[in-house]
Structure formats: C-alpha cells, structure tokens
Design an enzyme around this catalytic site. Structure first.
Site, PDB file in Angstrom:
ATOM      1  N   ASP A 182       0.841  -1.203   0.000  1.00  0.00           N
ATOM      2  CA  ASP A 182       0.000   0.000   0.000  1.00  0.00           C
ATOM      3  C   ASP A 182       0.875   1.252   0.000  1.00  0.00           C
ATOM      4  O   ASP A 182       2.044   1.202   0.407  1.00  0.00           O
ATOM      5  CB  ASP A 182      -0.880   0.032   1.264  1.00  0.00           C
ATOM      6  CG  ASP A 182      -1.839  -1.142   1.314  1.00  0.00           C
ATOM      7  OD1 ASP A 182      -2.140  -1.696   0.243  1.00  0.00           O
ATOM      8  OD2 ASP A 182      -2.264  -1.489   2.424  1.00  0.00           O
TER       9      ASP A 182
HETATM   10  N1  URA Z   1      -1.151  -5.955   3.789  1.00  0.00           N
HETATM   11  C1  URA Z   1      -1.637  -4.697   3.875  1.00  0.00           C
HETATM   12  O1  URA Z   1      -2.655  -4.449   4.507  1.00  0.00           O
HETATM   13  N2  URA Z   1      -0.954  -3.734   3.246  1.00  0.00           N
HETATM   14  C2  URA Z   1       0.181  -3.947   2.560  1.00  0.00           C
HETATM   15  O2  URA Z   1       0.771  -3.000   2.034  1.00  0.00           O
HETATM   16  C3  URA Z   1       0.663  -5.264   2.490  1.00  0.00           C
HETATM   17  C4  URA Z   1      -0.029  -6.261   3.101  1.00  0.00           C
END
Ligand code: URA
Length: 252
Positions: A104
């Site tokens: 993310d």
């Molecule tokens: N899980 C999440 O919630 N975000 C990420 O960036 C990676 C795994």
C-alpha cells in the site's frame, strides 16, 4: 541470435541510442574484431563482446530490492502520486522492471522489482507458500487469543487466507505477521478482524530473504544469486507454535 545493440543494451550499460553511437565510433569488438554495424546479428550464447576494452555480458532479467518508503504507489506509473519505479536508477531503464505484488502507499519495506514474469507469477501465487513477514504497530495490544485466530485462517469476501502467524513482541502493540498471500490490504484486514487497526506497516521478509536494513528508504540494489534463491526457500514458520493444534495446520 540477437542484434548487437540489443545485446549490449541487455547488459544495462548505456541507453540504446548511446550504444549505437559507440558502435559507430568503433568502440565495440565482436570476437576480437571491431564492428560498426549496430544491427549485426550475433549468437548470445557464444559471442564475446567488448566495449572500450571491457567484456560485456548479456542478461535478460534483473532483480532489484527496494526499501520502499511511505508515499509511493507500487506501480510503474501513476497520475497522482509518486511511484516506485521512479526510485530505480536510470541504468535499469532498459529492463522496464515492475514491482512484484503491491505494498500500500503508506506501507514501507521490502519490495522486489523485476522484468521476469515467471518469477513474479511464482512469487505472488499462494500455491507456492512463500510467506511474507510484516512488522506492524497496532492501535491496541495483541493478545494470545489473536494468535489462534490468525492460525485458523480467515474467510474474506473474495478469498480465504491460509493459516497465518502472529508473533507478539515485547511491546504487545508491536507484532510480526506472516501471510502466504498478498491480497488487497490483507494484513490490515486481518488485524481489523481481531479488533485492532494497523497504524504502521513494514514488510521485512519474503520467503527467507530479509530486507537489507542498510538500504535507506528509497534505496535500490540488485539481489545476489544467493538472495534470489532465498526468496523461494521456505522456512517452517510455524515450528515454534506446535502447541496450537488444529487439523487445518497439518499440511504445514
Ligand atoms: N497488507 C496490507 O494491509 N498492506 C500492505 O501494504 C501489504 C499487506
């Protein structure tokens, strides 16, 4: 067989336009003979190419480790936000690497970039059981019951998460989470399910490959052959949780 300029570009040395100029100017030898035709076809398996006296080695794929900073999207381009391939040094432009899986925008840490489609596919396929390890800081302290909830796997609308591992650190708001998949917001959604939200998230390991902590945020370097193998070298991540019994776990 491959064009001479393409062969040299595949070594990641210069841009294709620069290479054409260098070839025309007589800087390149093929099997000891100076060649000025960029389009000459050569056998990439047996040829010996030198540029300015230095041996040039052809390679098709590159594999990069990025310590992803927050604020970057895991994509090759984006209209609104900075994107991770902006952090890749120009010398790799030719390879058009892309991120393997997504972190993310506010997640930090280990991201692999490559132009090897088979590698990317294998790494993101849950069937390969390559566990990814995340460090997370939670809104509330984790409890022992949460460990079992992760271990039992979790049902979501679009998928069922395989058994995951939750490791509670000395400060119980801090945990390591190990997951086999990498679905949208997976760690955050799993933590929400146990009533804690994720305030900070960083990926620290893929398979047995750890983030090189000497790489500053935004830093990129090539993976060594040894490190590449470690990506698929699966560890028994549940070995220290043998006391939790459930038939779901028997395959692990
Ligand atoms: N899980 C999440 O919630 N975000 C990420 O960036 C990676 C795994």
């Amino acid at each position: 067989m491959i064009r001479l300029d393409k062969y040299i570009a595949h070594s990641g040395i210069e841009s294709r336009r620069e290479i054409k100029k260098l070839i025309r100017s007589g800087f390149v030898t093929v099997n000891g003979e100076t060649v000025t035709d960029s389009g000459m076809r050569i056998d990439e398996d047996t040829v010996r190419v030198c540029m300015d006296g230095q041996r040039v080695y052809y390679r098709q794929y590159v594999y990069l480790m990025l310590n992803k900073p927050a604020g970057y999207v895991s994509a090759r381009e984006d209209r609104h936000y900075p994107f991770v391939t902006e952090l890749v040094p120009e010398e790799y432009d030719y390879y058009k690497v892309y991120p393997v899986g997504r972190l993310d925008i506010n997640t930090e840490g280990l991201l692999i970039l490559t132009n090897d489609g088979a590698f990317a596919h294998n790494l993101t396929s849950p069937d390969k059981n390559v566990y990814k390890k995340y460090f997370a800081r939670l809104s509330r302290p984790a409890e022992d019951a949460d460990i079992a909830a992760f271990r039992a796997g979790m049902e979501f609308k679009e998928f069922t998460a395989k058994p995951a591992k939750l490791e509670i650190l000395a400060d119980p708001r801090e945990v390591y989470v190990y997951i086999a998949e990498g679905k949208f917001h997976q760690v955050k959604r799993m933590c929400d399910r146990i009533g804690k939200s994720v305030e900070y998230l960083k990926r620290v390991k893929i398979g047995s490959l750890e983030l090189d902590e000497s790489l500053e945020p935004g830093g990129v370097r090539e993976l060594t052959d040894e490190e590449l193998k470690m990506v698929f070298a699966c560890e028994d991540i549940f070995s220290d949780q043998k006391n939790i019994r459930d038939e779901n776990f028997s395959g692990l």
